[in-house]
Design a protein around this motif. Sequence first.
Motif: not given
Length: 349
Positions: A161-164, A166-167
């Motif tokens: 997902n977007e958060e993963e 980004e991380q």
Amino acid sequence: MTTEISINGRLIGIDHPPYIIAELSANHNGDITRALRIIEEAKKAGADAVKLQTYTPDTITLDSNADEFQIHGGLWDGRSLYELYREAHMPWEWHKPLFDRAKELGITIFSSPFDFSAVDLLESLDVPAYKIASFELVDLPLIKRVAKTGKPMIMSTGMANEEEIEQAIATARDNGCEALVILHCVSGYPAPAGEYNLRTIADISQRFSVLSGLSDHTIDNATAVASVALGACVIEKHVTLDRRGGGADDSFSIEPAELAQLCKDTKTAWSALGQVNYQRTEAEKDNVKFRRSLYAVKDIAMGESLTPDNVKSIRPGFGLAPKHYEEILGCKAKCAIPSGTALALTLLE
């Protein structure tokens, strides 16, 4: 935002032809001769790089009969993870001869490491870049270890997902990676083209200020070629000698002739993008004369009025532009105008 990176001297970015990676994966089918042939065919087809996967069954999973270590459904239904990876892994002693052969042929070779020991092996071979596989995108310690090598990194986003995403990007950048490409990916084997949502490629680039591309698991080249129009500057595709070879990845891979077509078609698609342009191209200039213009289509006597009966808009384009049609109707001929004459204002009173 970085607009281009370099792997082995090959510039990669939207201003350069797409960088094509032939993913060898498990398509060696346990035979180093087959692996060598895939590298040779990739070079012959025009691919920029060949990519391996560096793991052993013991570095990627456990030899366990527990249900959670079994595969239920899909391409590898009924097998354990350990059994699958034992068959699919690239023996570590093969890496050096494969690297040596690629260097002899003049094609770049690198790999996806799946643990720290794999990174150590690849560093000993002076690998020019690294790929982080989709399933490993959440392994931030591995991304940190790879980033610290200072080598270019390519990361796939399947399932993330977007958060993963980004991380993973932040981890790479915070640990020294300056040359980074993010590949949009659907981790299905094969993956339906209708689930690819290729518009995500441009969004990845804009949202995360990175170069973006495509890791393509569809069974033909249409999705990959289309991705070029969305800004894909790297395309990765599984390659095999024979799709019916029976190996773990054969069935969703492309064969050498298809790889050659992919290299050709993606380069054509990239070339066709060009730039914003409203001027005539060189190919058009000779055809301007075949546009429509105003001609006398009947003999017109001196002093006779121009009417819809004796003036028409026809091809070729040596007369007045059609936009003047209404303003010249009713004008009188300054001289006799034979049928077939291209009209000009100098012929009219």
